[in-house]
Each structure stands twice: as C-alpha cells, then as structure tokens.
Design a protein around this motif. Structure first.
Motif, PDB file in Angstrom:
ATOM      1  N   ARG A 178       0.827  -1.208   0.000  1.00  0.00           N
ATOM      2  CA  ARG A 178       0.000   0.000   0.000  1.00  0.00           C
ATOM      3  C   ARG A 178       0.859   1.255   0.000  1.00  0.00           C
ATOM      4  N   ASN A 179       1.941   1.225   0.782  1.00  0.00           N
ATOM      5  CA  ASN A 179       2.835   2.397   0.843  1.00  0.00           C
ATOM      6  C   ASN A 179       3.550   2.594  -0.484  1.00  0.00           C
ATOM      7  N   MET A 182       1.694   4.299  -3.267  1.00  0.00           N
ATOM      8  CA  MET A 182       1.601   5.763  -3.249  1.00  0.00           C
ATOM      9  C   MET A 182       2.602   6.420  -4.195  1.00  0.00           C
ATOM     10  N   ASP A 185       0.647   6.563  -7.450  1.00  0.00           N
ATOM     11  CA  ASP A 185      -0.581   7.337  -7.645  1.00  0.00           C
ATOM     12  C   ASP A 185      -0.615   8.629  -6.819  1.00  0.00           C
ATOM     13  N   VAL A 186      -0.399   8.533  -5.503  1.00  0.00           N
ATOM     14  CA  VAL A 186      -0.532   9.734  -4.667  1.00  0.00           C
ATOM     15  C   VAL A 186       0.566  10.764  -4.983  1.00  0.00           C
ATOM     16  N   PHE A 187       1.812  10.331  -5.011  1.00  0.00           N
ATOM     17  CA  PHE A 187       2.902  11.281  -5.232  1.00  0.00           C
ATOM     18  C   PHE A 187       2.798  11.999  -6.589  1.00  0.00           C
ATOM     19  N   VAL A 189       0.192  12.772  -8.311  1.00  0.00           N
ATOM     20  CA  VAL A 189      -0.891  13.757  -8.362  1.00  0.00           C
ATOM     21  C   VAL A 189      -0.572  14.935  -7.436  1.00  0.00           C
ATOM     22  N   VAL A 190       0.112  14.675  -6.318  1.00  0.00           N
ATOM     23  CA  VAL A 190       0.512  15.776  -5.422  1.00  0.00           C
ATOM     24  C   VAL A 190       1.503  16.683  -6.150  1.00  0.00           C
ATOM     25  N   ASN A 229      -2.339  16.579 -15.225  1.00  0.00           N
ATOM     26  CA  ASN A 229      -1.766  17.463 -14.202  1.00  0.00           C
ATOM     27  C   ASN A 229      -1.596  18.889 -14.731  1.00  0.00           C
TER      28      ASN A 229
END
Ligand SMILES: [Fe+2]
Length: 247
Positions: A178-179, A182, A185-187, A189-190, A229
């Motif tokens: 899960r980590n 990120m 996907d999470v990084f 988009v951030v 983005n």
C-alpha cells in the motif's frame, strides 16, 4: 520467451533472462509493478553482458589476418558504454530508489542485502571499464592472462546473481504494497497539482529534491493519467492538455 532472429546463438544466453513477474503473477499490485520494471531494467543489463560474451571472442585481434582496428575500437566503446550503463543503474538504486523504498516501507536496512551485493562486483566492473578505456586496439585480447574474458569472468556470476536476487527482494515487498503504491498514484498527483509559483511561491510539498526525478523517470513514467496534471513535476504551471484554447 525470447524471439530469436535466427537459430544462431543470441543474447538470451549464457546468462538467462528474467521472466517478468507480471507475466506469472496476476496480482495487480504495486510490488509486482516495481519488480517487473526492475526485471526489464535487469534484462537490459543481462542482454548487454551476453552481447559482449557472445561476440567479443570472435572479433579478430592484431595477431590475426582479418584484424580490423575499427572493429576492436568499436567493441571497446561498446564495453565502455555497457559498464557505464550498469554503473548508472546501481548508482540510481543506491542513491535514490533504495533509500526511498526503505522510507515508504518504514523499514530502514530493508535494502541492505542488494546494496552489499553491489560491492561484490563493483571492483571487477571498474577494472573492465578501465580496460575498455585504456586498451589500444592492437593490444586487445579476449583470452589469456591479460585478456578481457578474465576480467568479465571475475564478476559476471556475482553481477547476474545479484540481478536475479533483487527481483525477489522487490517481490518480498508485498506487505508494504500500500505504501509503495503511493509512489505510483498519490505522489504524482501531489507533485502535479502543487503550484510552486502560487502567491509568489510556496515550497510545498516538503519532499526530497529527487522525488520529481523519480516520478518522472520511474514511478510515473508511461502513465498517461499525468497528462491531466496542471503543473510539471517541479511545480511549474503548464497549459491544461484537454482544454480548448481560446483565441
Ligand atoms: Fe536493480
């Protein structure tokens, strides 16, 4: 399976290629993705090594009638380029990928083993790089005590053993999947939505300077979603890709 161009020896031997984990693990998880990307990179290194081992013995040396200095010069440049490529791969891993994986996994020392394995072949690789740079075409030999074969034999098993083992290390990251996800996907988009120029500039997000490079060249590479983005990986605003431009 390798599509060989003919029945003649090709670069799927003597060191066998790695089967990409995504072809036998249907699990659509991030650790399979990381391990598969690494398998692609390692197969590039293994094909390069096999390329040299398959052909270097047949390039005529200055003692032979068919000797052509340019062939040897080109071979030595190929070897030099391969050494630099392998060195670059391991430098990127040690400097950026391993520390980042340990951080997101929350397990310092997780990548110690592959890191230590790098030391086993580092000296031999340096020697080969030096040989490829310092050898004049008329001095080049494949076999014998000062030949290139001896240098390659001194580290090739340690190198390929490491390239095979490291895939299993990444496959062992299932419990921190899960980590790691990120990073995919999470990084991205951030980073892509953090406008660093907003209100004269904000130093957000507080991520290591290397993160934009890792996302651009590794974790975010090849994913078309990031076209949406509004900023590039360094937080610089850019025109929206799917908006109609007004006159
Ligand atoms: Fe690697």
């Amino acid at each position: 399976m390798t599509t060989k161009p003919s029945s003649a020896p090709w670069v799927d031997e003597p060191f066998h290629l790695i089967t990409t984990p995504s072809t036998y693990l249907s699990d659509p998880h991030s650790y399979v993705h990381v391990a598969s990307d690494m398998a692609h990179a390692h197969n590039v290194i293994i094909r390069g090594l096999n390329t040299i081992i398959q052909q270097a013995p047949h390039v005529p040396t200055s003692t032979e009638k068919t000797y052509n200095a340019k062939d040897v010069k080109d071979l030595l440049f190929y070897v030099h380029s391969w050494c630099k490529m392998v060195g670059h791969h391991h430098w990127v891993e040690e400097s950026f990928i391993f520390p980042e994986i340990e951080k997101v996994a929350g397990q310092p020392g997780l990548m110690d083993n592959p890191h230590h394995q790098h030391e086993l072949f580092h000296g031999g690789m340096e020697k080969l790089l030096a040989y490829s740079q310092a050898t004049r075409p008329e001095e080049y030999r494949w076999s014998g005590p000062s030949g290139m074969k001896e240098i390659i034999d001194s580290f090739s098993k340690d190198l390929t053993g490491h390239l095979y083992d490291e895939i299993n290390v990444f496959l062992g990251l299932k419990n921190v999947d899960r980590n790691i996800g990120m990073l995919y996907d999470v990084f991205p988009v951030v980073l892509g939505c953090a406008d660093k120029t907003y209100e004269c500039g904000h130093p957000f997000p507080p991520l290591p300077w290397i993160m934009p490079y890792l996302v651009k060249y590794w974790f975010g590479a090849g994913n078309g979603a990031w076209r949406f983005n509004p900023c590039d990986w360094w937080g610089r605003p850019r025109p929206l890709a799917f908006v109609r431009q007004t006159e």
